[in-house]
Structure formats: C-alpha cells, structure tokens
Design a protein around this motif. Sequence first.
Motif, short mmCIF file in Angstrom:
data_model
loop_
_atom_site.label_atom_id
_atom_site.label_comp_id
_atom_site.label_asym_id
_atom_site.label_seq_id
_atom_site.Cartn_x
_atom_site.Cartn_y
_atom_site.Cartn_z
N LEU A 69 0.81 -1.22 0.00
CA LEU A 69 0.00 0.00 0.00
C LEU A 69 0.84 1.27 0.00
O LEU A 69 0.29 2.37 -0.07
CB LEU A 69 -0.92 0.01 1.23
N SER A 70 2.17 1.12 0.09
CA SER A 70 3.03 2.29 0.25
C SER A 70 3.00 3.19 -0.98
O SER A 70 3.10 4.42 -0.86
CB SER A 70 4.47 1.86 0.55
N GLY A 71 2.86 2.61 -2.18
CA GLY A 71 2.79 3.44 -3.38
C GLY A 71 1.56 4.32 -3.37
O GLY A 71 1.64 5.52 -3.67
N MET A 72 0.43 3.74 -3.03
CA MET A 72 -0.81 4.50 -2.98
C MET A 72 -0.75 5.56 -1.88
O MET A 72 -1.19 6.70 -2.08
CB MET A 72 -1.99 3.56 -2.72
N THR A 224 -2.43 0.28 -8.54
CA THR A 224 -1.65 -0.66 -7.73
C THR A 224 -1.69 -2.05 -8.34
O THR A 224 -0.66 -2.73 -8.48
CB THR A 224 -2.20 -0.70 -6.29
N ILE A 225 -2.90 -2.51 -8.72
CA ILE A 225 -3.04 -3.84 -9.32
C ILE A 225 -2.33 -3.91 -10.66
O ILE A 225 -1.68 -4.91 -10.99
CB ILE A 225 -4.53 -4.19 -9.45
N ALA A 226 -2.43 -2.84 -11.44
CA ALA A 226 -1.78 -2.83 -12.75
C ALA A 226 -0.27 -2.99 -12.62
O ALA A 226 0.36 -3.70 -13.43
CB ALA A 226 -2.11 -1.53 -13.48
N ALA A 227 0.33 -2.36 -11.62
CA ALA A 227 1.77 -2.47 -11.43
C ALA A 227 2.19 -3.91 -11.11
O ALA A 227 3.26 -4.36 -11.53
CB ALA A 227 2.22 -1.53 -10.32
N TRP A 228 1.33 -4.63 -10.40
CA TRP A 228 1.63 -6.02 -10.06
C TRP A 228 1.49 -6.97 -11.26
O TRP A 228 1.88 -8.13 -11.17
CB TRP A 228 0.73 -6.49 -8.92
N ARG A 229 0.94 -6.48 -12.35
CA ARG A 229 0.78 -7.31 -13.54
C ARG A 229 1.88 -7.09 -14.57
O ARG A 229 1.86 -7.73 -15.63
CB ARG A 229 -0.58 -7.02 -14.19
N GLU A 230 2.80 -6.22 -14.31
CA GLU A 230 3.86 -5.90 -15.27
C GLU A 230 5.03 -6.87 -15.12
O GLU A 230 5.69 -6.90 -14.07
CB GLU A 230 4.35 -4.47 -15.06
N LEU A 235 10.10 -8.88 -12.37
CA LEU A 235 11.45 -9.45 -12.50
C LEU A 235 12.49 -8.54 -11.86
O LEU A 235 13.45 -9.02 -11.23
CB LEU A 235 11.77 -9.69 -13.98
N VAL A 236 12.32 -7.22 -12.01
CA VAL A 236 13.21 -6.29 -11.30
C VAL A 236 13.06 -6.50 -9.79
O VAL A 236 14.04 -6.43 -9.04
CB VAL A 236 12.91 -4.84 -11.69
N GLY A 237 11.84 -6.78 -9.35
CA GLY A 237 11.63 -7.06 -7.94
C GLY A 237 12.44 -8.24 -7.46
O GLY A 237 12.98 -8.22 -6.34
N ALA A 357 6.74 0.56 -5.09
CA ALA A 357 6.05 -0.20 -4.04
C ALA A 357 6.09 -1.69 -4.34
O ALA A 357 6.33 -2.51 -3.44
CB ALA A 357 4.60 0.28 -3.92
N VAL A 358 5.86 -2.07 -5.59
CA VAL A 358 5.91 -3.48 -5.98
C VAL A 358 7.30 -4.06 -5.77
O VAL A 358 7.49 -5.12 -5.15
CB VAL A 358 5.47 -3.66 -7.44
N VAL A 359 8.30 -3.36 -6.30
CA VAL A 359 9.68 -3.84 -6.20
C VAL A 359 10.12 -3.89 -4.74
O VAL A 359 10.78 -4.85 -4.30
CB VAL A 359 10.61 -2.94 -7.03
N SER A 360 9.75 -2.89 -3.95
CA SER A 360 10.11 -2.88 -2.54
C SER A 360 9.44 -4.02 -1.79
O SER A 360 10.05 -4.65 -0.92
CB SER A 360 9.71 -1.55 -1.90
N THR A 361 8.19 -4.30 -2.12
CA THR A 361 7.48 -5.40 -1.46
C THR A 361 8.16 -6.73 -1.72
O THR A 361 8.37 -7.53 -0.81
CB THR A 361 6.02 -5.47 -1.95
N ILE A 362 8.51 -6.96 -2.99
CA ILE A 362 9.21 -8.21 -3.32
C ILE A 362 10.57 -8.25 -2.64
O ILE A 362 10.99 -9.28 -2.09
CB ILE A 362 9.35 -8.35 -4.84
N GLY A 363 11.27 -7.11 -2.66
CA GLY A 363 12.59 -7.06 -2.02
C GLY A 363 12.52 -7.31 -0.54
O GLY A 363 13.35 -8.04 0.04
#
Length: 413
Positions: A69-72, A224-230, A235-237, A357-363
């Motif tokens: 949720l950090s990006g939002m 937020t959901i769209a970013a998780w579909r890229e 892969l960068v995550g 936010a996506v990359v940070s979450t995975i990291g």
Amino acid sequence: MTTRPADVDLRRNARAAWAVFAVFAASGATFATWVSRLPAVRDGLDFTPGQMGVLLLTGAVGSVVALPLSGMITARLGAARAVTTFALVAVAGYALVCVGVGTGTALAVRVGLVVAGIGFGVWDAAMNVEGAVVEQRLGRSIMPRFHAGFSLGTVAGAGVGSLAAHAGVPFVWHVGVGVALTVTTALVCVRGFLPTPHAVRADVPEPDCADPAEAAPAHGLRATIAAWREPRTLLVGFVVLAAALTEGAANDWTALSLVDGFGAAESTGAFALALFLAAMTVTRLAGTRLVDRFGRVTVLRAGSVAALVGVAVFAFAPWLWLAVVGSVVWGASAALGFPLGMSAAADEPQHAAMRVAVVSTIGYAAFFVGPALIGLVADVVGFRHALVVIALPVVVGLALAGNARPLRAERTA
C-alpha cells in the motif's frame, strides 16, 4: 540582479538532493542502531539462534504488510508527509521494543518490531520515490548516492553501537535515545523535498504535461493492481530480492556470526558490521560513475559474482581476520543491487510510486524469509555456515539482471 527561473530550479533540485540524502542517512542510522545491539537483545531475552530468526521475522511482517500500500499512500500524501507520518510510527515501535527488552517481555518486542516494520516500509518506499523524482530532475544517475547516505547512516549507527556495547551502555538507553535523534533528523530534512506537483484526487483528471517528471502520479487500487501485472516490474523485484537478502543477511547476522563462531567480543562483532557497511558506503558513492560507464546490467552482474566470493570467504574462513576481509568484499558487492533496482522501477516517473512499491514489497520478502531460514539452519550448522544459503537467490539475481536495463535507453534504440 534578477534571478532566472533556471537558477531557482537548480538550487531547489540541489537542496532536494541533499534532503533526500539526509533522510536516507537517518533511516540507515535508525536501523543500524537496533541491529548493532542484537547480541544484547539475544542475551536479554535468552533466545536461541532459531528464536532470534523468528524475532527478526516479525519486523519483516510489518514491512511486508505495509509495502503493497506504500505506493498509494505516497501518491496521496506526497513523499514528505509519508516520510514524516511513518517515521513517527517507527519511533513508536522501537519505543515498545525498548520496553520489551528492558523488562524481558518477548511479546512486547515482537509487537514493537511489527509496528516499526510498518513505519520503515512506507518510509523506505516514500524516500525512494522522492529520490527517483530528484534523479529525473537532475538528468543523471544519483540513486546509488542516496543509498550511500543510507549506508553512511548505518556505518554511524553501527559504530556508535560498538562503542555503546564496549562501554556497557544499556540497550534501552542507547536504542531509545539514538532512534529519537535519528528520526528527528529525518523530520527536519523532509522540508527540503520537492513540492508535490499535483494534489491527488480521484475526481480530478490528470493533466497533460510535456515533462514526464511533472506528470501526475498514477494512484489508487487500479494503478496498484496494474503495477503487479507488469512482467518487467516483477522481474526487477526479484533482482532486488536477491540484493536485499545479500545485504540483510549481513546486517542481521554478521555480529552474531563472529561472536559465536570465533568467540569474539560483542564490540568486535559490531565493528565488523561497521566495516561491512563502510564498504557498501564507499561502493555506493563511487557507483554512479560505474553505472554511467558500464551500465546497470553489467554492474549488477559483477556485483552478484563478487557477492558469491565474499559470502564464501566469510562462511568458511578459518581465521577471524579473513572472515572480516570476506565481510568487506561482501559489503562492496551488495552495495548497488537495491538502488539500481529502485532506479529501474522508477524509469517512468508517472508510475514510479506504484512500481517502487511493488519492487520494494518483493525485495522486503527477503527480510520476511531470510532471517527465519538462516536462523533455523544456524541451529544445525552455526551462523557462519548458514549464510551460504543466500548463494541461490544471488545466482537468480545474476540471471535476471538484464531486466533492469533502462526503459528510456531501450526506446531510444
């Protein structure tokens, strides 16, 4: 003499760059203040290696919960307000940790670490988003230097921690006062952040902007959901996941590995951690030139290979001094993976907050899985040898490094 708008922008961007650097440094000092005294926490709670791994896992739980949720949050509040709000949340968490360690109450320590993890998760994402904006405004690679600020803060925090341990300063006083000072620094420095270009409201359409750095950020659940579909973002995550595990394992276990593996003093373990962090700092300061000359992908691959060497030397060295040398190589190799991953996620400023936010979450999943896994393995083979398990994600990061290639470079080509 009339001041030209270009001069005003130049000064504003320079001021923002120093402000971001200082906020990164404050974040690093806050984190290192805590981890430099892990042996004291272990002794105060009388925990086994496995229990320490689970304890460190609880802090990662808070970050993993907050990061999606950090990006939002950052897009809606702006980076400055997000850092301010969640730095205070982190302070509240560490205050509870101090109470728990002082009274020997493990539950209070766990709850405090979850709260601190929530604060750190959003704080981290917000300052990376601001750093990406400043990098775009300056038109050159500078993100590694911001992360050098984080490393410089960790060096200072670990150094003070070593001195505090050597002088016998109680954990509660050292961590309580240290965290209060570092977070206050962050709250002052966010005033230098760039002004938020647009207020984010759901009922106002995004304006067209010639400068992508001025574009209104994508926001809301749909973005937020769209970013998780890229695919590229995911892969960068995973590249950042490998880098975060390489860095985080050293932060969590360097001091304990040397204390238990060689019978070294607590202050020696903290000093070795400080050397690891110093190597990271120097490499990050020099990293912008390396990236500009050789490119992100080459630098990421070279760092992965060096990480395998440094971890192997640290894990299997028969002498304390050689293990310390291994930790220095390890620190240098772990320096650039995380900042380059953040830069890759923020190549397009309009989508930077969500992708970071996506990359940070995975990291941060590294901090979720790594401590518990290494702690459990350490119960069987000891702390140093248990660190070899991070070789697998490092190899995965090596294989996926090509996905961090700059988007704009590809489009120009």
